[in-house]
Design a protein around this motif. Structure first.
Motif, PDB file in Angstrom:
ATOM      1  N   PRO A 119      -1.720  -2.115  -4.248  1.00 57.73           N
ATOM      2  CA  PRO A 119      -1.634  -0.665  -4.014  1.00 57.73           C
ATOM      3  C   PRO A 119      -3.003  -0.054  -3.706  1.00 57.73           C
ATOM      4  O   PRO A 119      -4.033  -0.522  -4.210  1.00 57.73           O
ATOM      5  CB  PRO A 119      -1.073  -0.141  -5.330  1.00 57.73           C
TER       6      PRO A 119
ATOM      7  N   GLY B  58      -5.150   3.908  -2.374  1.00 55.12           N
ATOM      8  CA  GLY B  58      -5.115   5.366  -2.500  1.00 55.12           C
ATOM      9  C   GLY B  58      -4.222   6.027  -1.454  1.00 55.12           C
ATOM     10  O   GLY B  58      -3.827   5.421  -0.444  1.00 55.12           O
ATOM     11  N   GLU B  59      -4.016   7.319  -1.670  1.00 57.60           N
ATOM     12  CA  GLU B  59      -3.025   8.061  -0.883  1.00 57.60           C
ATOM     13  C   GLU B  59      -3.331   8.087   0.611  1.00 57.60           C
ATOM     14  O   GLU B  59      -2.430   7.999   1.447  1.00 57.60           O
ATOM     15  CB  GLU B  59      -2.936   9.490  -1.425  1.00 57.60           C
ATOM     16  N   HIS B  60      -4.604   8.195   1.017  1.00 56.03           N
ATOM     17  CA  HIS B  60      -4.949   8.403   2.417  1.00 56.03           C
ATOM     18  C   HIS B  60      -5.468   7.148   3.114  1.00 56.03           C
ATOM     19  O   HIS B  60      -5.920   7.206   4.255  1.00 56.03           O
ATOM     20  CB  HIS B  60      -6.005   9.510   2.520  1.00 56.03           C
TER      21      HIS B  60
ATOM     22  N   THR C 179      -5.392   3.877   5.206  1.00 56.21           N
ATOM     23  CA  THR C 179      -4.536   3.344   6.271  1.00 56.21           C
ATOM     24  C   THR C 179      -4.811   1.878   6.570  1.00 56.21           C
ATOM     25  O   THR C 179      -3.973   1.186   7.147  1.00 56.21           O
ATOM     26  CB  THR C 179      -4.724   4.151   7.559  1.00 56.21           C
TER      27      THR C 179
ATOM     28  N   GLY D 227       1.826   2.598   1.001  1.00 57.97           N
ATOM     29  CA  GLY D 227       0.842   2.730  -0.067  1.00 57.97           C
ATOM     30  C   GLY D 227       0.263   1.439  -0.576  1.00 57.97           C
ATOM     31  O   GLY D 227      -0.335   1.408  -1.656  1.00 57.97           O
TER      32      GLY D 227
END
Length: 283
Positions: A84, A86-88, A90, A104
């Motif tokens: 996993p 972080g949110e941003h 790519t 994610g």
């Protein structure tokens, strides 16, 4: 699959009760040995002791098997791991290789090297071959090593030595089969069974046959635990019979020709070594 067999052993549990002590305990169970109606009669009017006759006394050694093994597995398999982020995020560079991120997390492949060890221990009635875990309790007591000559001496002293009816090789096979586990692997690097116990254990039993009102009944006394049991059997047909030494020393030979259910490798290699038993006893 490599199977390493420890040497078979004969172990003898010593008597903790004399025949005279056992007979006293058996006498207290004599009415019960004749069934429910006899017990009811005993409650209403106690039968005359003189009406009971002891027509046979038996000291015997009764067999059971203790078999234990450990299965060793080593294997490798490819596996993808989801890591996993972080949110941003790519994309992640891992050792110079870009890893795209989806939902994610990014995926990275790896090679898992695994080891498993499975232990099995079993106890079997030597006459019926039935599994009986309660027999394990006997091995909390000290045993003395025996051999065919020891059993012959017991026979000459008037003890009935009951030969085991269950085939050792079949019991060993069943214990080995129970230790074979399902593994998920691309490559198996080790698949080995170590049979560290193939022990024939003899426990002493004292049996008494009574005659009362023209009927016969047996009471057995466990000469290790002291437990008296109404019913049971006697083995007069083995009186004075010396055991064939080959009855015990065939597990390794016969195992070589047996298919072990669940074995993954086509070739099963059987070897015999004292090390198998000694390694287990050292722990």
């Amino acid at each position: 699959m490599d199977v390493e067999l420890a040497e078979e052993r004969i172990l003898i549990l010593p008597e903790t009760l004399s025949v005279e002590q056992s007979e006293g305990r058996a006498w207290a169970k004599r009415i019960e040995a004749y069934g429910t109606m006899a017990k009811l009669t005993g409650f209403l009017s106690r039968p005359d002791d003189a009406a009971f006759e002891v027509i046979y006394r038996e000291r015997r050694l009764q067999p059971f098997w203790h078999i234990g093994c450990t299965a060793h597995y080593a294997y490798e398999r490819a596996h993808d791991y989801r890591v996993p982020v972080g949110e941003h995020v790519t994309e992640v560079m891992v050792e110079g290789v870009p890893r795209p991120v989806t939902a994610g997390a990014y995926t990275i492949g790896g090679l898992e090297r695994c080891r498993e060890q499975v232990e099995r221990e079993a106890w079997f009635d030597g006459i019926s071959g039935a599994s009986d875990p309660t027999l394990a309790a006997y091995l909390k007591n000290a045993t003395t090593p025996g051999d065919p000559a020891t059993l012959t001496a017991q026979t000459e002293a008037g003890v009935v030595v009951v030969p085991p009816q269950a085939k050792t090789s079949m019991l060993v096979r069943d214990v080995l089969a129970s230790a074979i586990t399902r593994i998920e692997a691309d490559t198996v690097t080790e698949e080995r069974m170590v049979v560290h116990h193939v022990d024939l254990v003899y426990r002493p039993i004292h049996a008494f046959r009574y005659r009362w009102q023209g009927k016969e009944a047996v009471v057995e006394v466990d000469a290790v635990t002291g437990l008296a049991r109404a019913g049971g059997s006697t083995f007069e047909h083995y009186v004075g019979k010396v055991l064939d030494a080959e009855f015990l020393l065939n597990a390794g030979v016969e195992m070589a020709g047996l298919f072990i259910p669940g074995a993954r490798l086509a070739e099963i290699v059987i070897s015999r070594s004292l090390k198998a038993g000694k390694a287990k006893l050292a722990h």
